[in-house]
Write an enzyme that holds these catalytic residues in place. Structure first.
Site, mmCIF file in Angstrom:
data_model
loop_
_atom_site.group_PDB
_atom_site.id
_atom_site.type_symbol
_atom_site.label_atom_id
_atom_site.label_comp_id
_atom_site.label_asym_id
_atom_site.label_seq_id
_atom_site.Cartn_x
_atom_site.Cartn_y
_atom_site.Cartn_z
ATOM 1 N N GLN A 223 -3.913 -14.071 -12.491
ATOM 2 C CA GLN A 223 -2.959 -13.314 -11.670
ATOM 3 C C GLN A 223 -2.155 -14.253 -10.781
ATOM 4 O O GLN A 223 -1.215 -13.814 -10.119
ATOM 5 C CB GLN A 223 -3.710 -12.314 -10.787
ATOM 6 C CG GLN A 223 -4.397 -11.200 -11.565
ATOM 7 C CD GLN A 223 -5.131 -10.223 -10.671
ATOM 8 O OE1 GLN A 223 -6.313 -9.975 -10.863
ATOM 9 N NE2 GLN A 223 -4.455 -9.640 -9.691
ATOM 10 N N ARG A 370 -7.578 -3.843 -6.387
ATOM 11 C CA ARG A 370 -6.403 -2.986 -6.198
ATOM 12 C C ARG A 370 -6.280 -2.598 -4.731
ATOM 13 O O ARG A 370 -6.170 -1.431 -4.374
ATOM 14 C CB ARG A 370 -6.507 -1.761 -7.093
ATOM 15 C CG ARG A 370 -5.136 -1.244 -7.465
ATOM 16 C CD ARG A 370 -5.150 -0.365 -8.660
ATOM 17 N NE ARG A 370 -3.785 0.100 -8.900
ATOM 18 C CZ ARG A 370 -3.368 0.689 -9.993
ATOM 19 N NH1 ARG A 370 -4.192 0.877 -10.981
ATOM 20 N NH2 ARG A 370 -2.132 1.077 -10.133
ATOM 21 N N CYS A 371 -6.329 -3.612 -3.899
ATOM 22 C CA CYS A 371 -6.357 -3.392 -2.458
ATOM 23 C C CYS A 371 -5.941 -4.685 -1.800
ATOM 24 O O CYS A 371 -6.233 -5.748 -2.293
ATOM 25 C CB CYS A 371 -7.779 -3.014 -2.063
ATOM 26 S SG CYS A 371 -8.396 -3.720 -0.558
ATOM 27 N N GLU A 740 -1.222 -0.470 -4.860
ATOM 28 C CA GLU A 740 -2.576 -0.251 -4.378
ATOM 29 C C GLU A 740 -2.740 0.975 -3.514
ATOM 30 O O GLU A 740 -3.857 1.401 -3.233
ATOM 31 C CB GLU A 740 -3.041 -1.513 -3.652
ATOM 32 C CG GLU A 740 -3.297 -2.590 -4.686
ATOM 33 C CD GLU A 740 -3.106 -3.983 -4.186
ATOM 34 O OE1 GLU A 740 -2.655 -4.140 -3.050
ATOM 35 O OE2 GLU A 740 -3.405 -4.916 -4.930
#
Lengths: 785, 150
Positions: A223, A370-371, A740
């Protein structure tokens, strides 16, 4: 002045639900994922894992494995130590991590050795033949046992304690004083349990050391390819110009593909030793048991309030379980990430938050699933606690929120824990949600059902996120400031190539980046090729995670486009035979002020840039921009869940779920909706299904998808979505990021709904995941009282 | 993951025959269900390879088996440790041996197992009944073989 609206303005390319440019290749099976890549003479790596959560390694005998057909090498921790590659710095920079176990195995499934063979099967077969002699040690599994320091997880560290750090923010004395004198006070231990991002494509690497050129190419499920290039250089000592990271198509990341994992390093070492490419692709079990988990925050939340319901103070004390290494993916100066967002959408006159982190004999991690760096934990804590307070006060959960919201004229709002919220109109967004869901009718229905002894619940979450790391003055990873970058080249015929330092994993950058540039330059987004993930060609960036791509790289794209437009204006003036001051950018073309009809398009300008540039202007039309944001962005939303609970079985049926998001300016509504749908599915899973559990002996009990559940279309509710638009005042296009928000905002809406349903029984809290068994037990215990 | 079981076998043979049988590592190893081969190390130790199928975990497990007889010939402890496929199994079994008035023998057995790795987690849902079956079958085989020889 910030414009707040729930209507999208008509634009050239932005705000349109353009179909995703990447989808035709992906849905036809023409994507290029890591395991699709096969290189000549490639070998395969498989890893030996410790069955023990805590054990001394007495001896490793490679003999039988080396004699197994096809095996080329077996690498152990001691081999790596000899090569000065035994340890790996964590992103956090406060700790280091064993690549392969050295002396002790510190968690079950820890990587102990690597076997490299001519086929994946040969490597896996030989893994069984690596004879490791262990001396089992008692493990420390709970962070609350780790506090006692009876068993030391990390003997290698100077400090002989399991305590890693204490972090705090806010005014402790004032907060405790306010809590002590408050009319009403609630306190609850709220668990944000250990869970795992579990991308469908697991992590992997192909390391390819070319001995002729001295260049290492690593195909990596990354990523953040540039950060990985720097990390590889730091770890291996190979100069950064000799390292080429290629992040191919990625089948989901969700934070899991940010850290550097032992498999990457062992594959690289093996390629350097053997001079051929070495591929490592982890199994599902390896993904769930070894690579970065998320959350594991045990939060004691206290709120003080007046009898009328005005909150007066918030205190949150957290015990964080970091596993065997402090491998969290938080920025260096923020060991607990952005947990300071725990005051949420509400005006707390005073607040205090503290986090104490501990080592345990569990897998390391603490990635932002996802935060944006501990925001999910913080948001869950405050939204749950507000409902507990409402329950105690006998107030409606909506009215308690309305009474305590930060008002729209208070922005920019400095929170008591140090962040300055950029913009918002929480009441407007909540009212829109209440209108769509028909809140009053639902309350009426609920009252009727309660009279019949049925358990219907309505749960609200009015969360505020904090994303877009970040201002370089505050945020860095490995010392690298968290800016991001864009490079745009417009070709003579008006098409172009757009590159960014981010790396999408399904977010749709190939489409939305093109839309931003097309909007800024009046070009066709279909004629703008977007490339990311190749460190040889893309400008340096910090990558895609924590909802930072649009707030940071999206801004870089807009500003690089504007640089191009500035130059294009000169060329346009030349073409229009006018002074630059008389040329205006209007309706996506350059025109002469006061002379209607006399204009040139960006395509015409692009052609002239290469064929007929002004005499004093260098040819070409391209620009690069490195954007360091002045502040974070603060997306927010109102989510409402409606559930029915079967008191006989504990089964929860999610009847409706509405998400009204405000992520500022929307680039592509269809993609935003897709992001919200995906995030809600993950939030639903966290609320009802997912937890990485360990038994008392340190056995990981959720090692595959039969025990760690992924919601399918069967379980997933039907999502209703809507939006409001409150642009970020400091972002060039007003965008805030959305990837997110649904994962951050939704778990507490589900939980609040279930607890609301069960509130007639006096139940005030159940920790997620709200499995049937847990709900059933809570009902039975409440009924027995 | 810790598991415990117990059971009882009535053997149509005298205590001396039972005691002689369970003191022979080769004979005990031959009673393990799905045993593929075994290698007697000495009078108290035997290594055995066993085909294991616990849920999705299927493969060969290697076990070191140690027999620990009591001096008064009334009790036998059985220590089985080993594993495979990244799993570890430590099984401690014990059997009280008592001769009945009809010259048959009662074997009261109990077992406790500690398991780690995929066998404990992946196979966890079916592990208890499977392991119970393995240990129960072992003592049942002992009964059958001793009775047949009597």
């Amino acid at each position: 002045m910030t414009t707040i609206t729930d209507e999208l303005p008509e634009r050239h390319a932005m705000g349109k639900s353009m179909k995703r440019k990447e989808d035709p290749r992906l849905i036809r099976g023409k994507g290029n994922y890591l395991d699709d890549i096969v290189l000549p003479h490639m070998l395969y790596l498989a890893l030996v894992h410790s069955p023990y959560p805590h054990a001394r390694i007495k001896k490793i005998d490679k003999t039988a494995a080396l004699a197994s057909p096809g095996v080329k090498a077996v690498i152990t921790g001691e081999d790596l130590v000899a090569a000065k590659l035994g340890w790996l710095p964590t992103f956090h920079s406060l700790d280091q991590q064993m690549v392969l176990a050295i002396g002790k195995a510190l968690y079950q499934y820890q990587e102990v050795a690597g076997v490299i063979a001519t086929s994946r099967k040969a490597a896996i077969d030989a893994v069984e033949l690596v004879d490791v002699e262990y001396e089992p040690l008692d493990p420390v599994v709970s962070p609350f046992d780790a506090i006692k320091d009876k068993i030391l997880v990390r003997e290698d560290r100077e400090a002989k304690t399991n305590h890693i750090y204490h972090w705090q923010v806010g005014d402790k004395d004032k907060t405790e004083a306010e809590l002590a004198k408050s009319d009403v006070r609630i306190k609850e231990r709220i668990l944000s349990p250990r869970c795992h991002p579990a991308p469908l494509e697991p992590c992997g690497a192909i390391a390819d050391m070319n001995r002729a050129t001295g260049r290492l190419t690593v195909h990596l499920t990354s990523q953040a390819p540039h950060v990985h290039r720097t990390a590889f250089s730091i770890v291996t000592g190979i100069p950064e110009d000799k390292i080429h990271i290629i992040s191919p198509d990625i089948g989901g990341g969700f934070g899991n593909k940010v850290p550097v994992y032992p498999g990457y390093v062992v594959a690289t070492v093996a390629s350097v030793i053997l001079g051929v490419p070495v591929k490592w692709v982890e199994t599902r079990t390896e993904n769930l048991t070894c690579t970065g988990f998320a959350r594991d925050y045990h939060m004691d939340v206290e709120i003080g309030a007046t009898k009328a319901g005005k909150v007066t103070a918030l205190k949150v004390s957290t015990v964080a379980d970091h596993g065997a290494f402090d491998a969290v993916a938080d920025p260096t100066k923020y060991p607990a990430g952005m947990f300071g967002i725990v005051t949420g959408s509400y005006v707390f006159p005073t607040a205090f938050a503290e986090v104490d982190a501990y080592f345990t004999n569990k897998a390391p991690g603490g990635v932002a699933y996802r935060c944006s760096f501990r925001v999910t934990e913080a948001s869950y804590a405050i939204e749950r606690a507000m409902n507990i307070l409402a329950q105690k006060l006998g107030l409606d959960q909506v009215e308690l929120r309305r009474m305590n919201f930060i008002q729209k004229d208070q922005f920019p709002y400095p929170s008591p824990l140090g962040f300055v919220y950029d913009s918002g109109d929480y009441e407007m967004t909540m009212d829109k949600a209440l209108g769509i869901i028909g809140y009053k009718d639902l309350l009426r229905e609920q009252a009727e059902k309660r009279a019949r002894g049925e358990y219907m619940g309505i749960g609200i979450s009015t969360f505020t996120e904090i994303v877009g790391a970040g201002p370089g003055k505050n945020f860095d990873i490995l010392g690298i400031k968290m800016f991001d970058s864009a490079e745009i080249r417009i070709h003579p015929t008006g098409s172009g190539i757009v590159r960014a330092g981010t790396r999408h994993q399904g977010q749709g950058h190939e489409t939305t980046w093109a839309q931003i540039v097309a909007e800024e330059l009046g070009l066709d987004p279909q004629e703008l090729l977007v490339e990311e993930g190749d460190t040889d060609t893309a400008p340096y960036g910090l990558g895609t995670y924590a909802s930072r791509s649009t707030p940071v790289a999206g801004a870089a794209l807009a500003l690089a486009s504007r640089k191009i437009r500035d130059k294009a204006r000169k060329i346009a003036a030349h073409l229009l035979e006018a002074s630059e001051d008389d040329v205006q950018w209007q309706d996506y073309k350059f025109s002469l002020k006061g002379v209607p009809g006399k204009s040139v398009t960006m395509k015409e300008v692009a052609f002239a840039a290469y064929t007929n540039p002004p005499p004093d202007t260098e040819p070409g039309l391209e620009a690069t921009y490195y954007y360091d944001p002045p502040n974070l962005t603060f997306p927010y939303g109102t989510y409402i869940a409606v559930v029915e609970v079967d008191a006989e079985t504990g089964a929860v049926q999610v009847r409706r779920f509405l998400a009204v998001d405000d992520c500022g300016t929307i680039i592509n509504p269809m993609i935003v909706q897709g992001q919200v749908h995906g995030g809600l599915a993950e939030g639903f899973a966290i609320a009802f299904m997912q937890e990485i559990k360990y038994d008392d002996e340190g056995n990981n009990l959720n090692t595959d998808f039969t025990e760690y559940l992924i919601p399918t279309a069967l379980e997933t509710p039907n999502w209703e979505t809507a939006h409001t638009v409150t642009p970020s005042p400091h972002h060039p296009i007003g965008a805030k990021g959305v990837g997110e928000s649904p994962t951050v905002g939704s778990p507490q809406a589900f939980t609040n709904a279930v607890i609301d349903a069960l509130s007639p029984l006096g139940i005030t809290h159940i920790d997620v995941p709200l499995t049937r068994e847990k709900v059933w037990r809570a009902i039975r215990e409440a009924q027995a009282k | 993951m810790d598991l415990q079981w117990n059971g009882q076998e009535q053997i149509a043979a005298g205590k001396a025959a039972v005691w002689a049988f369970i003191n022979d590592p080769a004979k005990v190893a031959s009673c393990l269900p799905d045993v593929l081969d075994f290698d007697v190390k000495d009078s108290h130790n035997v290594d055995a390879t066993v085909q294991v199928a616990v849920g999705p975990v299927r493969g060969k497990f290697k076990f070191a088996i140690t027999l620990i007889p009591s001096a008064d010939q009334s009790h036998m402890d059985l220590k089985i440790s080993g594993g495979g496929f990244g799993s570890v199994v430590d099984l401690n079994a014990g059997a009280d041996i008592a001769e009945n008035s009809d010259k048959s023998t009662t074997l009261n057995w109990q077992g406790k197992a500690t398991m780690r790795g995929p066998v404990a987690t992946i196979g966890g849902r079916v592990l208890d009944s499977q392991a119970h079956r393995v240990i129960g079958t072992t003592f049942e085989n002992i009964k059958n073989k001793v009775s047949a020889a009597a």
